[in-house]
Each structure stands twice: as C-alpha cells, then as structure tokens.
Design an enzyme around this catalytic site. Structure first.
Site, short mmCIF file in Angstrom:
data_model
loop_
_atom_site.label_atom_id
_atom_site.label_comp_id
_atom_site.label_asym_id
_atom_site.label_seq_id
_atom_site.Cartn_x
_atom_site.Cartn_y
_atom_site.Cartn_z
N HIS A 166 0.85 -1.19 0.00
CA HIS A 166 0.00 0.00 0.00
C HIS A 166 0.88 1.23 0.00
O HIS A 166 1.78 1.36 0.82
CB HIS A 166 -0.88 0.01 1.25
CG HIS A 166 -1.98 -0.99 1.19
ND1 HIS A 166 -3.03 -0.90 0.31
CD2 HIS A 166 -2.19 -2.13 1.90
CE1 HIS A 166 -3.84 -1.93 0.48
NE2 HIS A 166 -3.36 -2.70 1.44
N CYS A 208 -0.58 1.98 -4.99
CA CYS A 208 -1.31 3.18 -5.38
C CYS A 208 -0.32 4.32 -5.53
O CYS A 208 0.61 4.45 -4.74
CB CYS A 208 -2.34 3.55 -4.30
SG CYS A 208 -3.50 2.25 -3.96
#
Lengths: 403, 415
Positions: A166, A208
């Site tokens: 992440h 991301c």
C-alpha cells in the site's frame, strides 16, 4: 628550460593518450564480447532480485501473491535463490484463513500455484522493515546476518527491485506501522551507486500512486516503472470465490501474463513489456522513467533484469592453443603438437567433425600417464615395504644368531 | 600346585589347537563382521578397517600418514603389503595364531617361573588366556591389540629364559606399535638380570650386575633405531612419527573416538588452553608407576611387570579390552597369591558388571540415541574401578605373601 617543459608536456600527453587508446581498445574488446551474442549491449555479468511485499494480514493476499509471482518469474528465467532476496511481510500460504493451505494462487481459477515446493523466503514476517530493506540494499548489514540475507552484488550486477504493498504520494507503507519514502529509496540507490553495487537497476513498483515513488531517483543507470500515477489507485485484478480475497493486482497480473510467455532465450525488450500493459484494463496509467537509463529501451532485453542468462563464447581451437600450451606445464615448447590435441578435448564436440578423431588420442594419453604414474608409485612403495621387511628379517636373524 | 587337574582335556597339546580352531570357526561363522567396528574391542590405533585403508592408500602410492586417519605403525604397513596378505580371513588366522603363540609364551613363562619342564597346570594357564573374553573378542574383531599382547608375552617369555636379544627385540617391536611399552623396559631388564622364579614369599634386596644394564639398554635402543630406520624406509618420510607415536605423546590426542579408557571423555570437554597441561599430566602419570613398582618388587621383577601391565591397561590413552585381558590372564601364573586375594569375587563381579554395561551404554548412546556420552563414560569408570580393584588386590596379595600366616603376639614391621 622551455624545450624541457615542452618535452615533458609532450611525454605526458602521449602517455595519457596512449593509455586512453589502450583502455579504449580494451573496452572495445569487452564490449565486443558482450555484444557478440544477441542485440543486448548490457555489460552485466550476474543478476540479482530484491522482491518486497510490505503488507501483512490476510486481506493483503494479493500483495504477497504479487511478490511471489515476480519470484516465480525470475527463478524460472534463471536467477538462483542465492541471488534472490524475497521479503514477505506475512505468510499467506500457511495462514489460518487459507482454505488451500500451502499454496498461494495467482489467478481466480487457481490455475497457477505460486508457492510450490521450492520457495525460499529470506525476510519474513516482522523482519520486513524499512531499516532491513535499506540495509539489504546498501549492504550495511550486521556481521551476524547470514549470507542468504545479504545482497552481495558487485559493479556488474543487474538488480531487479520489485515492491508491492500500500502506497501513496512518495511513500510506501511497511507493515501498517512505518513508511519508506521516495527520498529514502533514492538515497539508498545513490549509496549503491557510490559503492559500485550495481551495474543497472530495474525498479518496479505496484502500489497506489506508484509513479511518485521513483520520482526522486538521481543515480545513473536506473530504469523505473510504476503501476499508477500520482492521484490514481492501483486496482486488484479479481478475487477468487473460494479464497474470498483478491488474489493478484491488475498491473502485476498483466506483467506476469507477459512473462509466462517468455523463456530464457527470449529477445523481448523492455519496450515490449511497457507497451503490453493496457491502461484501460488495469484502470490506471503506468509510468516509465528512463532518463537515468543510458541504453535504449527497445534494445534492452527483459532477460537482462528478469533472467539469469549468461554470455557464453566458444573459443576457436587454433586461437586457444598457443597460450594454453604454456599452461599445461612441464611439456614445454617441444610438444605443442601433443598438447594441442589435449586442449582439443575441451572444445565443444559438435563444432567440427574433423576434430573428432583427435578427441580419442588425448584421452588415452592422459590415462596411460596417470596409470603409469600410479604403477610406478605402487612399485616404489612395494619396494620400500619389502626393503623394510628385509631389514626386519635381518634383525630377527641377527638376534637368533646371537642367542 | 597339586596335580588334581589331570583331565586329559586340559593338556596343553589339546587346549591350544582346540581353542584356536574354535576361534577360527567363530570367525568363519561371521562373528567378526559384527564385532569389527566395536569401540571396546578396537581403538583407532588398532582398528582393522583403518589398517586396510592405510594399506589401500599405500598400494596406490599415496602417503597414508598424510591424512590423519591411519595410525598404525609403518612396520605393520610393510608387513601387510609385502609378506602377509591383508584379507579378513588371513587376519583372523593370524590373530588366532598370535593368541596361540601368546598362550604358549605364557605357559613357557609359567614353566620358567616354576622351574619345571612341564606341569599339570599348563593347559589351565593356556585356557585362562585363550578363553578370556577380553582376549578372544578383540582378536575376533580383527583388532591388532592381540598382536601387542602376544609381543609382550613373548618378550616376557624370552626374558624368563634369559634370552636377552629376542626379548629386547620383541619389546622394541612392541614399542613401535605402542610407545607405552618402553615403560616395560626397567622391569624387563631386571627380569633379565635376575630370574623369573617366585620370590614373593621371601623378599630380599635385589642383587644384579649393574654393569650389564647399560649394554642391554643400548641394545634395546639399537633395535628401536633399526626399526625406526625400517619404518622411515617404508613410509618414505618422517610423517609417521607424528601420526603414530605423536598421537600418544606429542601433546595432541587428536582422535577422541570413545574407547574403554579414561582419556577421551576428559578431552572432549576440555578447553583448548588446558589441553597441553592435561595431556602432560596424563602422560607423566604413567611414568610415575614404573620406579616404585620396580623398587617394591625388586625381588620379583616378573610380578612388577605384571602389575605394570594392569596399570598401563587402565591408564593408557587408547586401550582396548585386550590390554586388560592380558593382565587378567597373567594372574594365572601367580597362583601363590590366590589365597591372599582379599576380594576376588568383588573384582570379578565388578568386571562382569562393567563388561555388561560397556556395550549396553555404547549402544544406548551411539546406536539408539536415547542415552548420551555420560552413560558410556560412567561405564568406563566402572571398568576402571574394576581394573583398579584387580590391580590393588594383586598388589596387596603379592606383598602379603611375604608376611605369611598371622601369628598371635607378633607384629609385622617393614624395615
């Protein structure tokens, strides 16, 4: 005075120029060696991979699956376990919630098991930290760290660094409690450059806003790619109905799909890799940073980074004999002809049929000499044994005579 | 001794061949294969498999002393790679013959001690040697330690018969196989210069021609020297000294294979900087027994030699059961001490106890894995205890004979 200075200047210039030419000539020879097979102009001699999954917990199954799919790829294409540092922040395969224990699947239908029986995880669980990653990359590890956990690269190593987890704008989350920033990574790579720890680095990120993570790099010979731009999320590909979680991320899925069609001899280039990812399918825009990379992307092979392919050059018989005759030693110059067949036995057999006859002689030559030596050795030791026994027998006889 | 043992079975001419044949048939029945690698019966210095490995290397022109596993004397190397074949069957035959020769030598010593050409106890003495399990098991295991026992008994026999040169040659050859044997030289010289007859009951100050000692010692050293030259000839260089004699005394003790001795356990658990000190202590320890024994038993050097055999068997670096077997069998030539032994039953039971424990704990530790080295070491301690009990009892009995029967009102005082 002036002629002397001029003479010295001329001497110095000529020496430096000669030196430059000489080294140029040597570099030409080396480059020629590297460039002779295939179109790749890479000058690496060994390949390493650092594959990092930074998230734990069951619902981040796909990040572990990302790292494992890259592991599978590089291993399949020839990088050995000793040259791979695999860091998995959690154990998905033996997780209590895994309905299929012992396996990590790469696609929803569970067709491809990434875990298998031959997986070597170097950093596992809580060992995957920012500090450990930077220590591994820069080589500043404690003396007690075992060899399998060290990145033992040299200046001719191509390193594939893959990170999944992440992330956000210029950061990547480790284990839910710390972050690594793009600056940290850039500095780590710069340390590696200063310490001559890599020839080229291929830095791939699947998180991301991944493209921000390579935005701060400033060391030469680094090719970087990310799965999504700043402000975009990277999405997972799909989830498996039985496992109940997403099994792989979209970007890595398509990379894996391309890789599965590649083997060690493939001439596919990095440009093919980057072109094959369709932003519509992955719902994000992958980016490439090649300004620090000095080779053209359409000339850089995928196997330069993903595979452990070696350059092999077969030397001609006649070229190698003259210098190797000296290496045999003892025979000297009088029997160059006899050593030449001896060296011929090292050549690749199928190259020239005319040499096949010469192959048979040297084998028997060497075997008879070694056998003869062994025979002579045995004769020598046997004589010595009998001599000693005779001495002993003489002593016994003398003693008998005395008593 | 009364001739109540008049059974025809116990005649020497029957006992020797019969037991030799029995031993050979036991070997041919395959007993040797079971016992070949037993740690109680063969040590790294006497193991048959090591001998074969050294012979193989020697035959192929490789120096066997370069490696560190071959510790047999080069003389054995020479003998077995030239005159004698080195197969298992031949080795078994050779060892059976060695045992027969040793028993015969013991009998001759007994006869010399009793000063009779033959006696009724000859067969018993031979059987005491041949049937002792401490003797026939190592020879079935094809270890070379029965060779060493045979050589010592030959040396003693020749000395009892006043044949100096063969006695010294046997001892010299034995010294090449185990350097410990040099410690037997003082009592052997005293034996050569006096007589083997039993003077235990009437101790007197020894009287021997002192000027003869030095020539005999020089002769012994000469034999050792010639054998050293022969060994160096076989080995080709001087590596063998460090590998064979050096294992005993060069402050190394490199091989810590478990055996029935007391050294190996100490040195497995010892810090390196203590090793030289303790090796020196253990080695010098053997030296301290020679002079007191020779002085105390100067009236009967054969008895001193006998006790020294027991002491060396207990305290030497790489013993096997054959060393103790030699001592226990030699008791049979001193029947005058039997009435004065204080606890023969305790000693025999201790020996029985240790003989059962040693293989049991060895198996438990090394084969089954449920025990550890302490088990086996404890059983070697029991063995040492039983050896010590035997030595002490024989020592006491040998001295006690001189006192004679106790008489009321009289006290025994040592002058």
């Amino acid at each position: 005075m002036l002629p002397l200075t001029l003479f010295h200047l001329f001497l110095g210039l000529s020496v430096s120029l000669l030196g430059a030419f000489a080294s140029d000539h040597q570099e030409e020879t080396v480059k020629g060696f590297f460039g002779r097979n295939g179109t790749s102009q890479s000058t690496h001699t060994n390949n390493w991979a650092v594959l990092v999954c930074t998230s734990r917990y069951w619902f981040n199954y796909r990040h572990m699956s990302n790292a494992l799919s890259m592991y599978r790829t590089v291993k399949r294409l020839g990088i050995p376990d000793s040259n791979i540092i695999l860091m998995l922040a959690d154990d998905a395969s033996c997780n209590a919630r895994n309905k299929f224990p012992g396996s990590v699947y790469a696609n929803p239908g569970r067709h491809l098991d990434l875990y298998g029986e031959n997986v070597e995880v170097d950093y596992r669980g809580y060992e995957v930290t920012v500090e450990n990653l930077i220590r591994v990359l820069t080589g500043r590890v404690e003396p007690s760290v075992p060899r399998s956990k060290r990145l033992l690269t040299d200046e001719h190593s191509n390193i594939f660094v893959y990170m999944a987890g992440h992330g956000g704008n210029e950061f990547l989350k480790f284990q839910d409690n710390e972050e690594i920033s793009a600056f940290d990574i850039a500095d780590a790579f710069e340390q590696m450059y200063q310490k001559k720890r890599y020839n080229e680095i291929f830095f791939m990120v699947d998180t991301c806003q991944a493209n921000s993570l390579y935005s701060k790099l400033y060391s030469p010979n680094i090719l970087a790619t990310g799965s999504s731009q700043v402000g975009e999320n990277s999405y997972s590909h799909s989830s498996d109905k039985d496992l109940g979680v997403a099994v792989i991320d979209a970007y890595t899925h398509y990379v894996l799909e391309l890789m599965e069609g590649i083997n060690k001899t493939s001439q596919s280039t990095m440009q093919d890799l980057f072109s094959s990812i369709d932003p519509n399918k992955i719902n994000s825009h992958p980016g490439v940073r090649s300004d620090l990379f000095r080779r053209p992307l359409d000339k850089t092979l995928i196997t330069d980074f993903f595979g452990g392919v070696s350059q092999i050059e077969v030397v001609d018989d006649e070229e190698g004999v003259e210098e190797e005759a000296g290496l045999v030693g003892g025979n000297g110059k009088d029997s160059v002809s006899s050593t030449a067949p001896a060296q011929a036995s090292f050549a690749i057999p199928e190259r020239r049929a005319s040499h096949s006859k010469r192959h048979i002689e040297p084998v028997s030559n060497t075997s008879t000499t070694s056998e003869a030596k062994e025979l002579w050795g045995w004769v020598g030791s046997s004589t010595r044994a009998w001599g000693a026994v005779a001495l002993f027998g003489g002593l016994v006889g003398w003693v008998r005579m005395r008593s | 001794m009364s001739s109540s043992y008049s059974s025809p079975l116990l005649r020497l001419g029957v006992v020797l061949p019969a037991l030799t044949v029995l031993k050979l048939s036991a070997h041919l029945a395959g007993v040797s294969d079971v016992l070949l690698h037993d740690h109680q019966l063969s040590s790294p210095l006497t193991s048959f498999s090591q001998l074969q490995e050294g012979l193989y290397l020697f035959r192929h022109g490789i120096d066997p002393y370069n490696g560190g596993t071959f510790r047999h004397s080069p003389l054995l190397l020479a003998l077995f790679s030239s005159v004698l074949p080195s197969s298992k069957v031949f080795m078994a035959t050779l060892l059976a013959l060695c045992d027969a020769v040793a028993a015969w030598a013991l009998v001759r010593t007994w006869r010399a001690r009793q000063n009779v050409p033959s006696s009724a106890r000859d067969g018993l003495v031979a059987a005491a040697y041949l049937l002792n399990p401490y003797n026939f098991l190592p020879s079935l295991a094809l270890s070379t330690s029965p060779l060493e026992s045979a050589l010592l008994l030959l040396a003693v026999m020749f000395a009892s018969q006043k044949k100096a040169a063969p006695s010294l040659l046997s001892l010299a050859f034995l010294s090449h196989l185990t350097p410990n044997a040099i410690l037997f030289l003082p009592p052997l010289l005293l034996l050569l210069l006096t007589d083997p007859h039993s003077h235990l009951a009437s101790p007197q100050k020894i009287s021997f021609k002192r000027h003869k000692v030095l020539p005999l010692a020089v002769e012994f050293l000469l034999y050792v020297g010639v054998l050293t030259v022969a060994s160096t000839l076989v080995a080709g260089n001087l590596n063998w000294v460090a590998q064979t004699w050096g294992t005993w005394y060069a402050f190394t003790l490199p091989d810590l294979t478990p055996n029935v001795g007391m050294w190996w356990y100490f040195f497995t658990e010892m810090f390196d900087h203590f090793r030289p000190f303790f090796l020196m202590v253990f080695s010098v320890h053997l030296l301290i027994y020679v002079a007191p024994l020779c002085i105390k038993f100067q009236h009967d050097p054969l008895y001193a030699l006998f006790i020294l055999t027991g002491i060396l068997a207990t305290f030497k670096a790489y013993p096997t059961l054959a060393d103790m077997g030699l001592f226990l069998s030699m008791i049979s030539i001193f029947p005058e001490t039997f009435p004065y032994l204080r606890f023969p039953i305790v000693t025999s039971l201790l020996h029985l106890h240790s003989a059962l424990l040693l293989p049991l704990f060895h198996h438990l530790w090394l084969t089954q894995g449920t025990g550890n080295a302490n088990f086996y070491y404890a059983s070697t301690l029991v063995f040492a205890c039983s050896n010590g009990a035997a030595i002490l009892d024989c020592l006491f009995a040998g001295l006690r004979i001189a006192v004679g029967k106790e008489v009321d009102g009289y006290e025994v005082v040592q002058e």
